[in-house]
Motif scaffolding. Sequence first.
Motif, PDB file in Angstrom:
ATOM      1  N   THR A 177      26.779  65.159  43.710  1.00  7.16           N
ATOM      2  CA  THR A 177      26.897  64.284  42.544  1.00  7.16           C
ATOM      3  C   THR A 177      27.469  65.135  41.402  1.00  7.16           C
ATOM      4  O   THR A 177      28.345  65.963  41.634  1.00  7.16           O
ATOM      5  N   ALA A 181      26.472  62.457  35.892  1.00  8.70           N
ATOM      6  CA  ALA A 181      25.530  61.390  36.231  1.00  8.70           C
ATOM      7  C   ALA A 181      24.368  61.341  35.253  1.00  8.70           C
ATOM      8  O   ALA A 181      23.729  60.298  35.084  1.00  8.70           O
ATOM      9  N   LYS A 195      29.092  58.919  40.102  1.00 11.11           N
ATOM     10  CA  LYS A 195      28.165  60.027  40.291  1.00 11.11           C
ATOM     11  C   LYS A 195      26.722  59.601  40.009  1.00 11.11           C
ATOM     12  O   LYS A 195      25.781  60.087  40.648  1.00 11.11           O
ATOM     13  N   GLY A 196      26.547  58.680  39.042  1.00 11.86           N
ATOM     14  CA  GLY A 196      25.218  58.114  38.826  1.00 11.86           C
ATOM     15  C   GLY A 196      24.772  57.297  40.022  1.00 11.86           C
ATOM     16  O   GLY A 196      23.597  57.340  40.435  1.00 11.86           O
TER      17      GLY A 196
END
Length: 286
Positions: A177, A181, A195-196
Amino acid sequence: MDSAETAINPPQHQSRQPGLESAMDPKPEFMPRFAGNGRLEGKVAIITGGDSGIGRACAVLFAREGAEVALIYLNETEDAKVTAEAVRAEGRHPLLVRGDIGEQVFCENVVGKVIEEFGRLDVLVNNAAEQHPQEEITDISAAQLQHTFQTNLFGYFYMTQAAVPFLGKGASIVNTTSITAYRGSPTLLDYSATKGAIVAFTRALSSNLVDKGIRVNAVAPGPIWTPLIPATFDEDKVASFGSTQPMKRPGQPNEVATCHLFLACDESSYLTGQVLHPNGGEIVGG
């Protein structure tokens, strides 16, 4: 350049996505810093985005620790060849597979080739990603939005769906990730969103697979010196990249790959649904 930013690397920009490690100055540091200890002896790993950057560092480190690795890459053939040679130098026999992880059929074919070549699968590293900065949300086209999610999120889903039937008890999935995020990025809105989503995916998948003995964790790098950087930002931004972190520099791929290794091997046997944060000292929540 902002007064808080300091030039660290020569100004440079690459006009292609994804970027090429061979064109970077200085070259990222990917070789492992420590002798291997057999942490992945006899295991087989798939690494997406394995041609360069964090993926390359993971591939060589995993090979040093005893794993056979399959390197999945989009079109960076020369970079992939360099990575493969480094893996061979560690005494392993890499499998190179070129294609787009945003296509479900390709991901299924990747896993099929790995099983055919090595007879097993123990570790999946979902790592490939792309990013395209835009100053305003209205500048993000539908095509860009779809493509970013297709690579960064759908590709993780597709690879995982293809891999899970072949993963047994003790297997591990490690998702890359990002620090974005947790703190976002004003010019990487779609990238930050993917990415979150990967953090949420990691946590949900860990609960889904825990009864099968498959662990799922993630790594959230901060600013790391990889081909994605000169392929994304202008020369001034690249020159000062990482200078605002507490450590005043960008990280190197071989400083991140150790996190992937830890989560991939049995040393992290009591961790699932967790995220490690190699980011040069920035404190982020969650």
